[in-house]
Design a protein around this motif. Structure first.
Motif, mmCIF file in Angstrom:
data_model
loop_
_atom_site.group_PDB
_atom_site.id
_atom_site.type_symbol
_atom_site.label_atom_id
_atom_site.label_comp_id
_atom_site.label_asym_id
_atom_site.label_seq_id
_atom_site.Cartn_x
_atom_site.Cartn_y
_atom_site.Cartn_z
ATOM 1 N N LYS A 4 0.833 -1.205 0.000
ATOM 2 C CA LYS A 4 0.000 0.000 0.000
ATOM 3 C C LYS A 4 0.868 1.256 0.000
ATOM 4 O O LYS A 4 0.602 2.199 -0.741
ATOM 5 C CB LYS A 4 -0.925 -0.017 1.218
ATOM 6 N N ARG A 5 1.912 1.248 0.815
ATOM 7 C CA ARG A 5 2.808 2.412 0.866
ATOM 8 C C ARG A 5 3.517 2.633 -0.464
ATOM 9 O O ARG A 5 3.640 3.769 -0.930
ATOM 10 C CB ARG A 5 3.817 2.256 1.994
ATOM 11 N N VAL A 6 3.978 1.566 -1.068
ATOM 12 C CA VAL A 6 4.655 1.679 -2.366
ATOM 13 C C VAL A 6 3.683 2.244 -3.401
ATOM 14 O O VAL A 6 4.037 3.152 -4.169
ATOM 15 C CB VAL A 6 5.220 0.312 -2.824
ATOM 16 N N CYS A 7 2.456 1.745 -3.405
ATOM 17 C CA CYS A 7 1.455 2.242 -4.355
ATOM 18 C C CYS A 7 1.154 3.721 -4.119
ATOM 19 O O CYS A 7 1.012 4.482 -5.086
ATOM 20 C CB CYS A 7 0.175 1.412 -4.259
ATOM 21 N N LEU A 8 1.055 4.119 -2.859
ATOM 22 C CA LEU A 8 0.795 5.528 -2.563
ATOM 23 C C LEU A 8 1.972 6.415 -2.972
ATOM 24 O O LEU A 8 1.769 7.513 -3.504
ATOM 25 C CB LEU A 8 0.457 5.711 -1.080
ATOM 26 N N TRP A 9 3.190 5.944 -2.733
ATOM 27 C CA TRP A 9 4.371 6.685 -3.191
ATOM 28 C C TRP A 9 4.344 6.840 -4.711
ATOM 29 O O TRP A 9 4.609 7.929 -5.246
ATOM 30 C CB TRP A 9 5.666 6.001 -2.757
ATOM 31 N N LEU A 10 4.027 5.750 -5.402
ATOM 32 C CA LEU A 10 3.972 5.799 -6.865
ATOM 33 C C LEU A 10 2.895 6.766 -7.347
ATOM 34 O O LEU A 10 3.099 7.484 -8.331
ATOM 35 C CB LEU A 10 3.746 4.402 -7.441
ATOM 36 N N LEU A 11 1.751 6.789 -6.650
ATOM 37 C CA LEU A 11 0.678 7.713 -7.025
ATOM 38 C C LEU A 11 1.132 9.165 -6.863
ATOM 39 O O LEU A 11 0.923 9.988 -7.763
ATOM 40 C CB LEU A 11 -0.565 7.437 -6.169
ATOM 41 N N VAL A 12 1.756 9.485 -5.736
ATOM 42 C CA VAL A 12 2.254 10.851 -5.508
ATOM 43 C C VAL A 12 3.278 11.215 -6.582
ATOM 44 O O VAL A 12 3.225 12.309 -7.167
ATOM 45 C CB VAL A 12 2.858 10.996 -4.090
ATOM 46 N N ILE A 13 4.199 10.313 -6.857
ATOM 47 C CA ILE A 13 5.241 10.572 -7.861
ATOM 48 C C ILE A 13 4.632 10.733 -9.251
ATOM 49 O O ILE A 13 5.040 11.615 -10.021
ATOM 50 C CB ILE A 13 6.310 9.455 -7.831
ATOM 51 N N LEU A 14 3.639 9.915 -9.576
ATOM 52 C CA LEU A 14 2.968 10.010 -10.876
ATOM 53 C C LEU A 14 2.288 11.367 -11.041
ATOM 54 O O LEU A 14 2.448 12.038 -12.071
ATOM 55 C CB LEU A 14 1.942 8.886 -11.038
ATOM 56 N N PHE A 74 -5.988 23.971 -10.442
ATOM 57 C CA PHE A 74 -6.673 23.593 -9.209
ATOM 58 C C PHE A 74 -6.852 22.078 -9.132
ATOM 59 O O PHE A 74 -6.572 21.465 -8.092
ATOM 60 C CB PHE A 74 -8.034 24.301 -9.158
ATOM 61 N N THR A 75 -7.282 21.473 -10.217
ATOM 62 C CA THR A 75 -7.592 20.047 -10.240
ATOM 63 C C THR A 75 -6.350 19.179 -10.075
ATOM 64 O O THR A 75 -6.361 18.216 -9.298
ATOM 65 C CB THR A 75 -8.322 19.681 -11.552
ATOM 66 N N GLU A 76 -5.289 19.504 -10.784
ATOM 67 C CA GLU A 76 -4.093 18.674 -10.667
ATOM 68 C C GLU A 76 -3.497 18.763 -9.265
ATOM 69 O O GLU A 76 -3.004 17.763 -8.722
ATOM 70 C CB GLU A 76 -3.064 19.006 -11.756
ATOM 71 N N PHE A 77 -3.582 19.923 -8.643
ATOM 72 C CA PHE A 77 -3.063 20.046 -7.286
ATOM 73 C C PHE A 77 -4.031 19.483 -6.247
ATOM 74 O O PHE A 77 -3.603 19.069 -5.171
ATOM 75 C CB PHE A 77 -2.644 21.489 -6.985
ATOM 76 N N ALA A 78 -5.321 19.432 -6.556
ATOM 77 C CA ALA A 78 -6.261 18.739 -5.671
ATOM 78 C C ALA A 78 -5.912 17.248 -5.641
ATOM 79 O O ALA A 78 -5.901 16.623 -4.573
ATOM 80 C CB ALA A 78 -7.699 18.958 -6.138
ATOM 81 N N ALA A 79 -5.608 16.693 -6.807
ATOM 82 C CA ALA A 79 -5.195 15.283 -6.877
ATOM 83 C C ALA A 79 -3.905 15.058 -6.097
ATOM 84 O O ALA A 79 -3.761 14.052 -5.385
ATOM 85 C CB ALA A 79 -5.027 14.851 -8.334
ATOM 86 N N LEU A 80 -2.981 16.001 -6.192
ATOM 87 C CA LEU A 80 -1.734 15.889 -5.426
ATOM 88 C C LEU A 80 -2.028 15.946 -3.925
ATOM 89 O O LEU A 80 -1.487 15.154 -3.153
ATOM 90 C CB LEU A 80 -0.750 16.994 -5.823
#
Length: 161
Positions: A4-14, A74-80
């Protein structure tokens, strides 16, 4: 838990990578990408656009391109913000929401600095503020979802007993 942590890191990096990619686009390419959405929205809200005077068309186009571009920020930073909150929450970091906002806002500042060195883009404090608001919105959405999920689980748990 580790996956889960690896996936979350990958999501943030993506998401951060996508933001970096869009900021690296030169001004004309970035505007061309926005124009497609802008024209679609203009025709949606102003079906009579083609019959308007050129001055009125220009005025409406400028308004809609501004809205589309700032909504994208706004949207891309909301996702971040959402992904940062999930990542920091996974680590049980105290004040995860505040840290997600701070990190997201810092990244917004570096994003605008990156645009400065692009040569065909203009950095803007207004964009940093819009991006920061997007981060806050994303964090707040995640807090609300987190709360609702906990409430649903609590109700389900109480029904079982």
């Amino acid at each position: 838990m580790q996956i889960k942590r690896v996936c979350l890191w990958l999501l943030v990096i993506l998401i951060a990578g996508l933001i970096f990619f869009f900021s690296a686009m030169n001004g004309p390419d970035s505007m061309e990408l926005s124009s497609g959405f802008t024209v679609w929205f203009m025709h949606l809200f102003h079906p009579d656009y083609e019959s308007m005077s050129p001055e009125k068309q220009k005025q409406i186009y400028q308004l809609f391109v501004f809205i589309v571009r700032k909504t994208a920020h706004f949207t891309e930073f909301a996702a971040l913000g959402m992904s940062l909150f999930l990542l920091l929450r996974e680590y049980r970091l105290p004040h995860a929401a505040k840290w997600a906002w701070a990190i997201g806002t810092f990244y917004a500042g570096t994003d605008e600095l990156h645009q400065y060195f692009n040569g065909t883009r203009t950095p803007s404090l207004r964009d940093v503020a819009i991006d920061s608001a997007g981060v806050v919105f994303g964090v707040m959405v995640m807090i609300l979802l987190w709360y609702l999920i906990r409430q649903i689980k609590s109700i389900q748990h109480n029904k079982i007993e």
